[in-house]
Motif scaffolding. Structure first.
Motif, PDB file in Angstrom:
ATOM      1  N   PHE A  30       0.848  -1.191   0.000  1.00 38.04           N
ATOM      2  CA  PHE A  30       0.000   0.000   0.000  1.00 38.04           C
ATOM      3  C   PHE A  30       0.889   1.249   0.000  1.00 38.04           C
ATOM      4  CE2 PHE A  30      -1.971   3.456   2.425  1.00 38.04           C
ATOM      5  CZ  PHE A  30      -3.186   3.618   1.776  1.00 38.04           C
ATOM      6  N   ASP A  31       1.913   1.233   0.866  1.00 40.27           N
ATOM      7  CA  ASP A  31       2.847   2.354   0.959  1.00 40.27           C
ATOM      8  C   ASP A  31       3.603   2.546  -0.367  1.00 40.27           C
ATOM      9  OD1 ASP A  31       4.242   4.447   2.066  1.00 40.27           O
ATOM     10  OD2 ASP A  31       5.604   3.204   3.264  1.00 40.27           O
ATOM     11  N   ALA A  32       4.012   1.427  -0.962  1.00 45.75           N
ATOM     12  CA  ALA A  32       4.755   1.488  -2.233  1.00 45.75           C
ATOM     13  C   ALA A  32       3.876   2.089  -3.341  1.00 45.75           C
ATOM     14  CB  ALA A  32       5.220   0.094  -2.629  1.00 45.75           C
ATOM     15  N   THR A  33       2.600   1.728  -3.331  1.00 43.01           N
ATOM     16  CA  THR A  33       1.660   2.266  -4.332  1.00 43.01           C
ATOM     17  C   THR A  33       1.453   3.763  -4.120  1.00 43.01           C
ATOM     18  OG1 THR A  33       0.534   0.112  -4.351  1.00 43.01           O
ATOM     19  CG2 THR A  33      -0.652   1.964  -5.320  1.00 43.01           C
ATOM     20  N   LEU A  34       1.208   4.131  -2.860  1.00 37.02           N
ATOM     21  CA  LEU A  34       1.021   5.546  -2.521  1.00 37.02           C
ATOM     22  C   LEU A  34       2.250   6.371  -2.918  1.00 37.02           C
ATOM     23  CD1 LEU A  34      -0.467   7.883  -1.032  1.00 37.02           C
ATOM     24  CD2 LEU A  34       0.577   7.069   1.092  1.00 37.02           C
ATOM     25  N   VAL A  38       2.414   9.553  -5.454  1.00 32.10           N
ATOM     26  CA  VAL A  38       2.891  10.884  -5.045  1.00 32.10           C
ATOM     27  C   VAL A  38       4.059  11.342  -5.926  1.00 32.10           C
ATOM     28  CG1 VAL A  38       4.009  12.162  -3.154  1.00 32.10           C
ATOM     29  CG2 VAL A  38       2.063  10.667  -2.660  1.00 32.10           C
ATOM     30  N   LYS A  39       4.918  10.397  -6.301  1.00 28.21           N
ATOM     31  CA  LYS A  39       6.112  10.754  -7.089  1.00 28.21           C
ATOM     32  C   LYS A  39       5.858  10.789  -8.597  1.00 28.21           C
ATOM     33  CE  LYS A  39       9.612   8.883  -3.915  1.00 28.21           C
ATOM     34  NZ  LYS A  39      10.740   7.937  -3.794  1.00 28.21           N
ATOM     35  N   TRP A  40       4.644  10.442  -9.025  1.00 24.60           N
ATOM     36  CA  TRP A  40       4.313  10.387 -10.462  1.00 24.60           C
ATOM     37  C   TRP A  40       5.246   9.417 -11.197  1.00 24.60           C
ATOM     38  CZ3 TRP A  40       0.369  13.246 -12.906  1.00 24.60           C
ATOM     39  CH2 TRP A  40      -0.248  14.220 -12.121  1.00 24.60           C
ATOM     40  N   THR A  41       5.660   8.344 -10.521  1.00 29.63           N
ATOM     41  CA  THR A  41       6.668   7.460 -11.106  1.00 29.63           C
ATOM     42  C   THR A  41       6.331   5.991 -10.879  1.00 29.63           C
ATOM     43  OG1 THR A  41       8.335   9.139 -10.563  1.00 29.63           O
ATOM     44  CG2 THR A  41       9.145   6.948 -11.135  1.00 29.63           C
ATOM     45  N   ASN A  42       6.256   5.236 -11.956  1.00 31.11           N
ATOM     46  CA  ASN A  42       6.168   3.785 -11.823  1.00 31.11           C
ATOM     47  C   ASN A  42       7.575   3.259 -11.608  1.00 31.11           C
ATOM     48  OD1 ASN A  42       3.390   2.612 -12.295  1.00 31.11           O
ATOM     49  ND2 ASN A  42       3.529   4.034 -14.020  1.00 31.11           N
ATOM     50  N   ASP A  43       7.821   2.755 -10.428  1.00 36.28           N
ATOM     51  CA  ASP A  43       9.150   2.224 -10.118  1.00 36.28           C
ATOM     52  C   ASP A  43       9.230   0.778 -10.589  1.00 36.28           C
ATOM     53  OD1 ASP A  43      11.402   1.135  -8.948  1.00 36.28           O
ATOM     54  OD2 ASP A  43      11.212   2.293  -7.094  1.00 36.28           O
ATOM     55  N   GLU A  44       9.997   0.563 -11.654  1.00 38.04           N
ATOM     56  CA  GLU A  44      10.057  -0.774 -12.257  1.00 38.04           C
ATOM     57  C   GLU A  44      10.625  -1.823 -11.295  1.00 38.04           C
ATOM     58  OE1 GLU A  44       8.285  -1.475 -14.675  1.00 38.04           O
ATOM     59  OE2 GLU A  44       7.910   0.645 -15.106  1.00 38.04           O
ATOM     60  N   THR A  45      11.505  -1.386 -10.374  1.00 37.97           N
ATOM     61  CA  THR A  45      12.067  -2.357  -9.423  1.00 37.97           C
ATOM     62  C   THR A  45      10.976  -2.888  -8.491  1.00 37.97           C
ATOM     63  OG1 THR A  45      12.651  -0.729  -7.719  1.00 37.97           O
ATOM     64  CG2 THR A  45      14.295  -1.133  -9.442  1.00 37.97           C
ATOM     65  N   LEU A  46       9.863  -2.165  -8.396  1.00 40.76           N
ATOM     66  CA  LEU A  46       8.740  -2.613  -7.562  1.00 40.76           C
ATOM     67  C   LEU A  46       7.632  -3.249  -8.406  1.00 40.76           C
ATOM     68  CD1 LEU A  46       8.376   0.610  -5.341  1.00 40.76           C
ATOM     69  CD2 LEU A  46       9.485  -1.539  -4.658  1.00 40.76           C
ATOM     70  N   GLY A  48       6.116  -1.415 -10.680  1.00 40.04           N
ATOM     71  CA  GLY A  48       5.205  -0.319 -10.994  1.00 40.04           C
ATOM     72  C   GLY A  48       3.971  -0.345 -10.105  1.00 40.04           C
ATOM     73  N   ILE A  49       3.072   0.632 -10.316  1.00 39.79           N
ATOM     74  CA  ILE A  49       1.843   0.699  -9.513  1.00 39.79           C
ATOM     75  C   ILE A  49       1.011  -0.562  -9.722  1.00 39.79           C
ATOM     76  CG2 ILE A  49      -0.386   1.876  -9.325  1.00 39.79           C
ATOM     77  CD1 ILE A  49       1.072   4.542  -9.486  1.00 39.79           C
ATOM     78  N   GLU A  50       0.873  -0.976 -10.975  1.00 40.41           N
ATOM     79  CA  GLU A  50       0.047  -2.174 -11.254  1.00 40.41           C
ATOM     80  C   GLU A  50       0.593  -3.419 -10.573  1.00 40.41           C
ATOM     81  OE1 GLU A  50      -1.133  -3.098 -15.285  1.00 40.41           O
ATOM     82  OE2 GLU A  50      -1.697  -1.009 -15.630  1.00 40.41           O
ATOM     83  N   GLY A  51       1.900  -3.594 -10.628  1.00 44.11           N
ATOM     84  CA  GLY A  51       2.523  -4.754  -9.988  1.00 44.11           C
ATOM     85  C   GLY A  51       2.295  -4.763  -8.492  1.00 44.11           C
ATOM     86  N   CYS A  52       2.432  -3.574  -7.879  1.00 44.75           N
ATOM     87  CA  CYS A  52       2.224  -3.469  -6.424  1.00 44.75           C
ATOM     88  C   CYS A  52       0.777  -3.748  -6.051  1.00 44.75           C
ATOM     89  CB  CYS A  52       2.622  -2.075  -5.939  1.00 44.75           C
ATOM     90  SG  CYS A  52       4.411  -1.853  -5.900  1.00 44.75           S
TER      91      CYS A  52
END
Length: 466
Positions: A30-34, A38-46, A48-52
């Motif tokens: 939940f924190d990773a998605t939030l 907030v950062k306007w960034t899909n973090d591929e190491t995570l 992305g938002i969809e993966g989380c």
């Protein structure tokens, strides 16, 4: 996917924002998605938002706040309408059912209520509920950011600013995501014309977090609104490496960069940004912000007499599937630009008629109410303009010039409609309209001295009227 650095159940409890789940993994996701939101960034190491989100639903399928953030994010993206999209409508229902079936906290119940109101287009009430949460929980970044998006879609400029101002004293520099408040606050300040203070806040945000693309975006706005074209160009270029990584905002920041070129009359440079960044990204992402930026760029260039060739047709493939959505009036007006630009009269007519229909009985859908007061007339004005009926376009647009703010978006985005009115007035055969056009240009010049675009339009008016 390593989410170990994010907040678990205990950490959320310690912040006074407990989450109703026993799964530490779900809390961290939940924190990773939030954080990515907030950062306007899909973090591929995570992932992305969809993966989380999908991992979070696996970790705890009944996690209410997990459903709130996933459904809420889809709703505020405005890419599909729960009116037409049964999958999205049922996700809203599921969120409500889960909350009713569990003993969740009052804060979580309010989150569910806000998402449900937003899904019905009742943006003002949804924002009231998010504010209700912030009254007791000023560090609830999800409520703050959802409210910020809601105010943005309503053109509620004062609230954009004040909603953030109210919570600032409760935040401390050690708290996660603290620096990102600066960009949020800065944006509300600049939308209420406090440009110096907005610049100060955004630069503070950037000194803490150089890759904060939203603070970069605030600085871009300040230079745009003050027609500080060269400063804007220099700033965007010098920071490009930092803000490029924010995949959800990069295209919009490139759009701002292109606006400076258009302001200077350097259309080739603007088109190059359109082709290599804005259109390419909007086609790949399908994100609404990317799509409306592409629409807006082509329409502005055409008003300036630039031939954009087959770009309208290519963009039509992206916008046409959204013709019946009617999620926001702002989006609709941008889709209409494309069907008019591509001479796709049938699609334009269908969009207008659909909007007229919804405006007749809007219920508590705030956007459909705005369609009745502003949206339909602006659509009609654009259609008249497209057909060369400039005086009719002026008659429709001029009475609404101080209500256009209700369609939402930013001053910079809505400036397109000010430009449209000026172009229509100076092209109109009515001498009164021509005079009005010159008056509007004088007014524009006083608000944004040194604007090359204003000067070009003044020269155009003089050439046409003498």
């Amino acid at each position: 996917m390593n989410v170990s650095s994010f907040r678990d159940c205990q950490a959320w409890r310690a912040e006074g924002l407990p989450l109703s789940t026993t799964s530490n993994e779900a809390c961290k996701l939940f924190d990773a998605t939030l954080t990515q939101y907030v950062k306007w960034t899909n973090d591929e190491t995570l992932g992305g938002i969809e993966g989380c989100i999908s991992a979070m639903k696996k970790a705890d399928p009944n996690f209410v706040m997990g459903h709130v953030i996933s459904t809420g994010l889809e709703l505020v993206s405005t890419t599909s309408s729960p009116r037409l999209d049964e999958r999205l409508a049922s996700a809203v229902r599921r969120t409500v059912e889960l909350a009713n079936a569990q003993d969740v906290s009052p804060r979580e119940k309010l989150h569910v209520k806000a998402v449900e109101l937003f899904s019905r287009g009742n943006f003002p009430k949804a924002c009231e509920v998010w504010e209700d949460i912030l009254l007791d929980h000023p560090t609830d970044f999800l409520a703050l950011k959802f409210a910020h998006d809601g105010y943005f879609y309503m053109g509620a400029q004062g609230l954009l600013r004040d909603s953030v101002a109210r919570v600032l004293p409760h935040w401390k520099p050690h708290m996660p995501l603290y620096s990102y408040l600066k960009g949020l606050y800065s944006f509300g300040l600049l939308e209420t014309r406090f440009y110096d203070q907005a610049l100060k806040e955004a630069m503070e945000g950037l000194s803490l977090t150089p890759e904060d693309a939203w603070s970069v975006h605030s600085v871009a706005h300040v230079h745009e609104m003050k027609a500080e074209v060269d400063e804007g160009l220099k700033f965007m270029e010098s920071r490009e490496k930092d803000w490029q990584v924010s995949d959800m905002l990069a295209s919009h920041n490139y759009w701002h960069w292109a606006l400076y070129f258009m302001e200077k009359g350097q259309y080739e440079s603007a088109l190059q940004i359109y082709d290599t960044q804005v259109f390419k990204r909007c086609k790949a992402s399908g994100a609404m912000l990317d799509i409306v930026d592409a629409c807006s760029m082509l329409w502005r260039l055409e008003m300036e007499g630039v031939c954009v060739k087959d770009r309208w047709r290519e963009l039509l493939h992206v916008t046409q599937p959204h013709t019946d959505d009617h999620v926001t009036v702002f989006n609709d007006l941008h889709f209409l630009m494309v069907s008019l630009g591509a001479k796709e009269t049938e699609t334009a007519r269908r969009l207008l008629e659909g909007l007229q229909e919804l405006a007749k009985e809007p219920g508590d859908n705030q956007q459909h109410q705005v369609a009745g007061s502003v949206g339909v007339s602006v659509c009609e004005a654009m259609m008249e303009y497209g057909q060369g009926n400039y005086s009719r376009a002026v008659e429709l647009l001029y009475p609404l010039r101080y209500s256009v703010v209700d369609i939402g978006g930013s001053d910079a985005q809505r400036d397109l409609f000010s430009q449209l009115l000026i172009h229509a007035a100076i092209k109109s055969e009515s001498t009164r309209h021509q005079k009005l056009g010159r008056c509007l240009l004088v007014e524009r010049d006083s608000a944004r001295p040194r604007s090359p675009l204003t000067r070009r339009l003044m020269q155009k008016a003089l050439a046409l009227h003498h």
